[in-house]
Design an enzyme around this catalytic site. Structure first.
Site, PDB file in Angstrom:
ATOM      1  N   LYS A  70      36.371  38.762  28.367  1.00  0.00           N
ATOM      2  CA  LYS A  70      35.080  38.721  29.062  1.00  0.00           C
ATOM      3  C   LYS A  70      33.909  38.573  28.082  1.00  0.00           C
ATOM      4  O   LYS A  70      32.842  38.102  28.453  1.00  0.00           O
ATOM      5  CB  LYS A  70      34.923  39.937  29.950  1.00  0.00           C
ATOM      6  CG  LYS A  70      35.910  39.874  31.124  1.00  0.00           C
ATOM      7  CD  LYS A  70      35.717  40.959  32.135  1.00  0.00           C
ATOM      8  CE  LYS A  70      36.577  40.725  33.364  1.00  0.00           C
ATOM      9  NZ  LYS A  70      38.033  40.894  33.096  1.00  0.00           N
TER      10      LYS A  70
HETATM   11  C1  LIG Z   1      39.078  40.387  33.865  1.00  0.00           C
HETATM   12  C2  LIG Z   1      40.422  40.321  33.200  1.00  0.00           C
HETATM   13  C3  LIG Z   1      41.465  39.486  33.691  1.00  0.00           C
HETATM   14  C4  LIG Z   1      41.315  38.663  34.958  1.00  0.00           C
HETATM   15  O1  LIG Z   1      40.409  37.592  34.802  1.00  0.00           O
HETATM   16  P1  LIG Z   1      39.821  36.826  36.081  1.00  0.00           P
HETATM   17  O2  LIG Z   1      38.790  35.902  35.560  1.00  0.00           O
HETATM   18  O3  LIG Z   1      39.250  37.919  36.969  1.00  0.00           O
HETATM   19  O4  LIG Z   1      40.960  36.126  36.757  1.00  0.00           O
HETATM   20  C5  LIG Z   1      42.649  39.438  32.975  1.00  0.00           C
HETATM   21  N1  LIG Z   1      42.845  40.176  31.864  1.00  0.00           N
HETATM   22  C6  LIG Z   1      41.884  40.997  31.371  1.00  0.00           C
HETATM   23  C7  LIG Z   1      42.173  41.799  30.149  1.00  0.00           C
HETATM   24  C8  LIG Z   1      40.643  41.094  32.010  1.00  0.00           C
HETATM   25  O5  LIG Z   1      39.692  41.929  31.520  1.00  0.00           O
END
Ligand SMILES: *Cc1c(COP(=O)(O)O)cnc(C)c1O
Length: 470
Positions: free
Chosen positions: A112
């Site tokens: 993120k």
């Molecule tokens: C948010 C997240 C996901 C999922 O990503 P999306 O964009 O919501 O599909 C997968 N792995 C981790 C570690 C995350 O923080």
């Protein structure tokens, strides 16, 4: 570049508009009116450029002249200079034609950061230009809150209030939110569950006088700019593996469908992609959809990959829109059916069409734990995190089932560092994953948090009293 809503009833906006709006006024999500196109020669010309340089070329058409090139370049450069690896998102080989794309070298150790490091800077820039301030409020079950805080800390025109359920996030996650000293950052430990925190955010957004008074906004995963920033690493990975003259497949640990939708966007922009594989844990609404065309809620259960524990995937609406010829009325009808009947089905034709590009699979808890251990053994003691393990388990079954041929490079997205989920990793491998040097003193840093009752007036007054008014 103009952006239109997936529900067809909100005004079209430019990039600055969608950046600050987040959700469209008709409840839909913004998507570009058309996909920018890159020729094979233009992709080839990006080979060998730095991550920041590729990011600038890929992002520039989406910004559509809203931001002067020099400012955009500076913000991109600063955002990715915060990463702890010189390649920003390095590829690591795990098999003859299998790779991990390490997206976790940012400040909070999860993918993120790739989007939120840029988003915080873009937000601040747009507010500065508009001569106003904004207040960001968010609820988090762990990863998003710390990444949003890191992206917004110290920004002149922003205050950020992140609510997490008291006692229900891991210690690493809590400390990543509470040890940030900047005055514009406020970590609220809400007496309640994650759902309570989310309901509180909704209530704040529904309070129009408050919303206007504080300039309330969100940086959640439906913000277009987050998806946009994530397109870049599909491009750099493909180019490293011979693209655009060779088309890799990507396997993506998926929750809200934001990350994999960025892969879809890359394909729509002309990047050759062999397959996009949706990997879910046992909360498998998306895996069920891609196998049978029915999208149906089925509750949500806690797993060791908590960032993928979702009931419905908010960004999926963007794909639905394209699947139905960009007919906002049809999307409105399907989303209403999801609300009233708990689900809907798409036509066999629409499903078959998406299956050209998309495949899907799920990994239950046993398969995830088994892959945590297998990857550790095969990686000579280099651990992966549980979300990445879901992706690798699904990637392995796609290879075994010949859905991805042996000569196609298969890239699994490594979405978090193992040190972010030390308990699950230790249980499966017997080894405690260490925090990287830059976070080594996390447990010694002073914490700053405000415990608040799960009471609307209490939370609203706290925000009113603690935001910076200028
Ligand atoms: C948010 C997240 C996901 C999922 O990503 P999306 O964009 O919501 O599909 C997968 N792995 C981790 C570690 C995350 O923080």
């Amino acid at each position: 570049m103009r952006y239109i809503s997936t529900r067809g009833q909100a005004p079209a906006l430019d990039f600055e508009g969608v950046l600050l709006a987040g959700l469209a006024a008709d409840g839909g999500l913004y998507v570009p009116e058309s996909w920018p196109q890159f020729s094979a020669a233009e992709w080839r010309a990006m080979r060998g450029l730095s991550y920041a340089e590729v990011a600038f070329r890929v992002i520039r058409p989406f910004v559509g002249g809203c931001i002067p090139d020099a400012d955009l370049q500076r913000m991109i450069g600063e955002a990715y200079a915060t990463f702890g690896h010189s390649a920003v998102v390095p590829l690591r080989q795990t098999g003859p034609n299998d790779w991990l794309l390490e997206l976790f070298h940012g400040p909070t150790l999860a993918f993120k950061d790739v989007a939120l490091q840029l988003l915080g800077r873009l937000f601040d820039w747009a507010l500065q230009r508009a001569g106003r301030r904004a207040t960001i409020v968010g609820a988090t079950s762990g990863d998003t809150g710390s990444a949003a805080i890191e992206g917004c800390r110290g920004r002149a025109n922003l205050d950020i209030f992140i609510m997490f359920p008291q006692g229900r996030v891991s210690e690493v996650q809590r400390r990543q939110m509470t040890t940030v000293a900047d005055a514009n950052v406020h970590a609220i430990a809400l007496a309640g569950t994650f759902d309570d925190a989310q309901a509180m955010v909704k209530a704040l957004f529904n309070d129009a006088p408050f919303r206007d008074r504080v300039g309330l906004t969100a940086v959640n995963s439906i913000n277009w700019a987050r998806v946009m920033a994530q397109i870049v690493y599909y491009v750099t990975a493909a180019l490293s593996l011979g693209g655009p003259d060779r088309a890799p497949a990507f396997c993506v640990p998926t929750g809200n469908f934001g990350d994999i939708f960025a892969g879809y966007a890359a394909a729509r922009m002309g990047l050759p992609v062999a397959k996009l594989i949706v990997a879910t844990n046992r909360n498998d609404i998306l895996a069920r959809f891609f196998s049978g065309g029915a999208y149906r809620k089925d509750g949500v259960t806690a797993t060791i990959s908590p960032s993928m524990d979702i009931q419905i995937a908010s960004n999926f609406e963007r794909l639905l829109f394209d699947m139905h010829g960009r007919d906002g009325g049809e999307v409105r009808r399907l989303m209403a059916e999801l609300d009233t009947a708990g689900g809907f089905s798409v036509s066999p034709n629409a499903l078959a069409e998406t299956q050209h590009l998309f495949a899907a699979g799920r990994a239950d808890e046993a398969a995830t734990r088994a892959m945590l251990k297998t990857a550790f053994m095969q990686g000579n003691g280099i651990a992966i995190d549980p979300h990445t393990a879901v992706g690798m388990a699904v990637a392995a079954s796609q290879r075994a089932g010949r859905a991805v041929a042996a000569d196609i490079p298969l890239v699994t997205l490594a979405t978090a560092a193992p040190a972010k989920f030390p308990d699950a990793v230790q249980a499966a491998t017997g080894q405690h994953p260490a925090l990287p040097p830059r976070l080594a003193d996390l447990f010694d840093r002073p914490e700053r948090q405000t415990p608040l009752a799960n009471d609307y007036k209490t939370v609203r007054d706290f925000i009113d009293q603690h935001r910076v008014t200028a």
